[in-house]
Design a protein around this motif. Structure first.
Motif, PDB file in Angstrom:
ATOM      1  N   THR A  76       2.684  12.487  -1.071  1.00 28.07           N
ATOM      2  CA  THR A  76       1.548  12.623  -0.164  1.00 28.07           C
ATOM      3  C   THR A  76       1.958  13.189   1.185  1.00 28.07           C
ATOM      4  N   HIS A  84       6.812  10.307   1.283  1.00 31.02           N
ATOM      5  CA  HIS A  84       5.859   9.226   1.062  1.00 31.02           C
ATOM      6  C   HIS A  84       5.198   9.529  -0.269  1.00 31.02           C
ATOM      7  N   GLU A  86       2.574   8.160  -3.336  1.00 27.82           N
ATOM      8  CA  GLU A  86       1.480   7.242  -3.649  1.00 27.82           C
ATOM      9  C   GLU A  86       1.707   6.750  -5.075  1.00 27.82           C
ATOM     10  N   SER A  89      -3.639   3.700  -6.033  1.00 27.79           N
ATOM     11  CA  SER A  89      -4.668   4.073  -5.064  1.00 27.79           C
ATOM     12  C   SER A  89      -4.481   3.276  -3.779  1.00 27.79           C
ATOM     13  N   GLY A  90      -4.207   3.988  -2.693  1.00 26.80           N
ATOM     14  CA  GLY A  90      -4.046   3.352  -1.395  1.00 26.80           C
ATOM     15  C   GLY A  90      -2.681   2.716  -1.160  1.00 26.80           C
ATOM     16  N   VAL A  91      -1.745   2.838  -2.086  1.00 24.71           N
ATOM     17  CA  VAL A  91      -0.416   2.236  -1.931  1.00 24.71           C
ATOM     18  C   VAL A  91       0.613   3.361  -1.829  1.00 24.71           C
ATOM     19  N   GLU A  92       1.245   3.464  -0.646  1.00 22.10           N
ATOM     20  CA  GLU A  92       2.274   4.481  -0.424  1.00 22.10           C
ATOM     21  C   GLU A  92       3.629   3.823  -0.234  1.00 22.10           C
TER      22      GLU A  92
END
Length: 110
Positions: A76, A84, A86, A89-92
């Motif tokens: 990402t 970074h 992913e 969903s929403g977790v990096e």
């Protein structure tokens, strides 16, 4: 004590007769082992390092990658030494670039 004095006295004379060819013949197995070691171990390892370096430099945003720790995700954000990715969903997760071992084909993650 263990070597007779007659044999011990003749050994340097025999070595001096061999001269350069005697020392060259003695070093030949060592040189051959180094050449084999280079072609069997060192050269393939250097080739793998070069391929890995090229793969890491070619990473782009959106690539799907697998890390050395077994984490699979989509890139990402990128910086000089870190990525970074992913993983959900929403977790990096932030990882080092060198931890990437494989770039996966597109749409592997769904």
């Amino acid at each position: 004590m263990f070597i007779s004095s007659a044999f011990a006295q003749t050994a340097p004379a025999a070595a001096a007769e061999g001269g350069f060819m005697g020392s060259l013949t003695g070093m030949l197995p060592l040189v051959l082992m180094f050449v084999v070691l280079y072609f069997v171990m060192i050269r393939p390892q250097m080739k793998r390092q070069k391929e890995h370096r090229a793969m890491v430099e070619a990473l782009a945003k959106g690539d799907e990658v697998a890390t050395a720790g077994g984490i699979i995700g989509r890139v990402t954000r990128m910086s000089e030494q870190f990525l970074h990715i992913e993983v959900a969903s929403g977790v990096e997760v932030q990882i080092q670039r060198s931890a990437v071992v494989q770039v996966l084909p597109k749409d592997t993650l769904k």
